[in-house]
Design a protein around this motif. Sequence first.
Motif, mmCIF file in Angstrom:
data_model
loop_
_atom_site.group_PDB
_atom_site.id
_atom_site.type_symbol
_atom_site.label_atom_id
_atom_site.label_comp_id
_atom_site.label_asym_id
_atom_site.label_seq_id
_atom_site.Cartn_x
_atom_site.Cartn_y
_atom_site.Cartn_z
ATOM 1 N N PRO A 1 0.920 -1.125 -0.026
ATOM 2 C CA PRO A 1 0.100 0.020 -0.092
ATOM 3 C C PRO A 1 1.097 1.189 -0.044
ATOM 4 O O PRO A 1 1.788 1.264 0.761
ATOM 5 C CB PRO A 1 -0.811 -0.154 1.362
ATOM 6 C CG PRO A 1 0.236 -0.833 2.293
ATOM 7 C CD PRO A 1 1.064 -1.757 1.420
ATOM 8 N N VAL A 2 0.576 2.350 -0.827
ATOM 9 C CA VAL A 2 1.273 3.667 -0.740
ATOM 10 C C VAL A 2 1.173 4.022 0.530
ATOM 11 O O VAL A 2 0.083 4.422 0.991
ATOM 12 C CB VAL A 2 0.969 4.406 -1.891
ATOM 13 C CG1 VAL A 2 1.788 5.512 -1.812
ATOM 14 C CG2 VAL A 2 1.275 3.735 -3.168
ATOM 15 N N TYR A 3 2.209 4.458 1.327
ATOM 16 C CA TYR A 3 1.950 5.357 2.405
ATOM 17 C C TYR A 3 2.969 6.516 2.263
ATOM 18 O O TYR A 3 4.192 6.478 2.165
ATOM 19 C CB TYR A 3 2.842 4.689 3.732
ATOM 20 C CG TYR A 3 1.514 3.537 4.255
ATOM 21 C CD1 TYR A 3 0.324 3.361 3.709
ATOM 22 C CD2 TYR A 3 1.915 3.372 5.560
ATOM 23 C CE1 TYR A 3 -0.408 2.547 4.531
ATOM 24 C CE2 TYR A 3 0.848 2.613 6.463
ATOM 25 C CZ TYR A 3 -0.246 2.094 5.904
ATOM 26 O OH TYR A 3 -1.248 1.569 6.541
ATOM 27 N N HIS A 4 2.149 7.616 2.200
ATOM 28 C CA HIS A 4 3.009 8.915 2.054
ATOM 29 C C HIS A 4 4.033 8.579 0.926
ATOM 30 O O HIS A 4 5.211 8.995 1.155
ATOM 31 C CB HIS A 4 3.782 9.382 3.121
ATOM 32 C CG HIS A 4 2.408 10.068 4.107
ATOM 33 N ND1 HIS A 4 2.166 11.499 4.270
ATOM 34 C CD2 HIS A 4 1.712 9.436 4.944
ATOM 35 C CE1 HIS A 4 1.512 11.627 4.952
ATOM 36 N NE2 HIS A 4 0.956 10.513 5.468
ATOM 37 N N MET A 5 3.520 8.291 -0.499
ATOM 38 C CA MET A 5 4.375 8.203 -1.662
ATOM 39 C C MET A 5 5.752 7.196 -1.629
ATOM 40 O O MET A 5 6.224 7.254 -2.462
ATOM 41 C CB MET A 5 5.097 9.726 -1.766
ATOM 42 C CG MET A 5 4.102 10.964 -1.788
ATOM 43 S SD MET A 5 3.243 10.927 -3.273
ATOM 44 C CE MET A 5 4.231 11.332 -4.622
ATOM 45 N N GLY A 6 5.304 6.440 -0.412
ATOM 46 C CA GLY A 6 6.353 5.408 -0.408
ATOM 47 C C GLY A 6 6.114 4.166 0.092
ATOM 48 O O GLY A 6 4.614 3.847 0.300
ATOM 49 N N VAL A 7 6.845 3.226 0.608
ATOM 50 C CA VAL A 7 6.462 1.864 1.217
ATOM 51 C C VAL A 7 6.038 2.255 2.722
ATOM 52 O O VAL A 7 6.635 3.381 3.295
ATOM 53 C CB VAL A 7 7.646 0.890 1.371
ATOM 54 C CG1 VAL A 7 7.749 0.680 -0.296
ATOM 55 C CG2 VAL A 7 8.928 1.308 1.960
ATOM 56 N N PRO A 8 5.267 1.686 3.401
ATOM 57 C CA PRO A 8 5.071 1.571 4.809
ATOM 58 C C PRO A 8 6.228 1.559 5.608
ATOM 59 O O PRO A 8 7.015 0.650 5.243
ATOM 60 C CB PRO A 8 3.908 0.441 5.087
ATOM 61 C CG PRO A 8 3.192 0.327 3.833
ATOM 62 C CD PRO A 8 4.457 0.368 2.848
ATOM 63 N N GLY A 9 6.405 2.147 6.781
ATOM 64 C CA GLY A 9 7.752 2.203 7.613
ATOM 65 C C GLY A 9 8.053 0.876 8.053
ATOM 66 O O GLY A 9 9.248 0.505 8.066
ATOM 67 N N GLN A 10 7.092 -0.135 8.555
ATOM 68 C CA GLN A 10 7.278 -1.295 8.956
ATOM 69 C C GLN A 10 8.056 -2.034 8.033
ATOM 70 O O GLN A 10 9.144 -2.862 8.228
ATOM 71 C CB GLN A 10 6.053 -1.873 9.385
ATOM 72 C CG GLN A 10 5.428 -1.357 10.557
ATOM 73 C CD GLN A 10 4.358 -0.463 10.140
ATOM 74 O OE1 GLN A 10 4.475 0.180 9.058
ATOM 75 N NE2 GLN A 10 3.174 -0.353 10.759
ATOM 76 N N PHE A 11 7.689 -1.884 6.564
ATOM 77 C CA PHE A 11 8.318 -2.682 5.495
ATOM 78 C C PHE A 11 9.867 -2.089 5.037
ATOM 79 O O PHE A 11 10.605 -2.853 4.983
ATOM 80 C CB PHE A 11 7.466 -2.733 4.363
ATOM 81 C CG PHE A 11 7.637 -3.469 3.275
ATOM 82 C CD1 PHE A 11 8.212 -4.949 3.349
ATOM 83 C CD2 PHE A 11 7.789 -2.746 2.045
ATOM 84 C CE1 PHE A 11 8.537 -5.278 2.323
ATOM 85 C CE2 PHE A 11 8.356 -3.521 0.689
ATOM 86 C CZ PHE A 11 8.790 -5.057 0.982
ATOM 87 N N LYS A 12 9.770 -0.865 5.181
ATOM 88 C CA LYS A 12 11.149 -0.393 5.173
ATOM 89 C C LYS A 12 12.194 -0.692 6.040
ATOM 90 O O LYS A 12 13.286 -0.937 5.391
ATOM 91 C CB LYS A 12 10.998 1.452 5.014
ATOM 92 C CG LYS A 12 12.142 1.932 4.759
ATOM 93 C CD LYS A 12 12.680 1.909 3.122
ATOM 94 C CE LYS A 12 13.939 2.736 2.784
ATOM 95 N NZ LYS A 12 14.958 2.552 3.727
#
Length: 249
Positions: free
Chosen positions: A91-102
Amino acid sequence: MEKIRILGISASPRKNGNSHFLLKKALEAAETAARGMISSEIYSISGKTFNPCDACNQCHDRLGYCRQTDDDFGELRDKWFAADAIIYSVPVYHMGVPGQFKIFLDRLGNSVVDSFVSRPLKVIGTIAQGSGISTGQEQTIAFLNSHAIMMGCIPVGSEWPAGYLGSGGWTRVRVDKKALQELYAEGEEDANFTVEAIKIQAKFIVQMTQIIKSGGAQQREMLEKDGGYDFFLRRLDNKPVIPKKPGQA
Ligand SMILES: Cc1cc2nc3c(=O)[nH]c(=O)nc-3n(C[C@H](O)[C@H](O)[C@H](O)COP(=O)(O)O)c2cc1C
């Protein structure tokens, strides 16, 4: 040929939502592309804990093994290592990947580089969806494609007109978990387009994985001379692809 192991990673912090729905479509399409040849698994990051990298840099002296072992990172890292192909559904989160995944990606990076798994040659495809129509999907896919290259893997996209770099989708501004599933069931055109892109992408992922695996088997002699393909060759032989832990006999 051995079965192709595809790991689908649902990178949403919530379970069974839109990312999960699209990932299931991708894995169904992969099975259709090579019936009986696919062994697949969905790993959802929902409910999992990934502690952030705290830059202790101990992984450099630990064959890539992260010092932190009291969370779920190792479980997903090992599955990532073992797979022939990875499909990220994000899912796009603030134009990028969700923090947990990052966080997972940050820690995975050194696991690969420092374990001398410089070219694991996994085929990687990305699906990204969000509530808006052009609100970060493409750059999220581009980021994960770039990350795949950096990790010595092969990014695979979809095809005109549904998607170039990967498959993107939007929920028509709905924020509920069933948005895309319901829109698709209603025959809504954009949801349909997204699923069509995914079907093509999944087929390309399967085909590319077959090419890479059979090419690797043919070029074994050359690849064996280059230590960077060690993990790839072990995968071809169905040997464990996790290196020995520091101190392990
Ligand atoms: C913190 C947060 C940030 C978000 N940022 C974006 C965004 O930048 N672009 C977008 O299109 N959607 C954004 N969304 C919406 C989600 O991508 C959207 O609801 C998606 O369908 C959720 O997928 P899931 O059902 O798999 O969790 C955001 C949602 C949250 C919770």
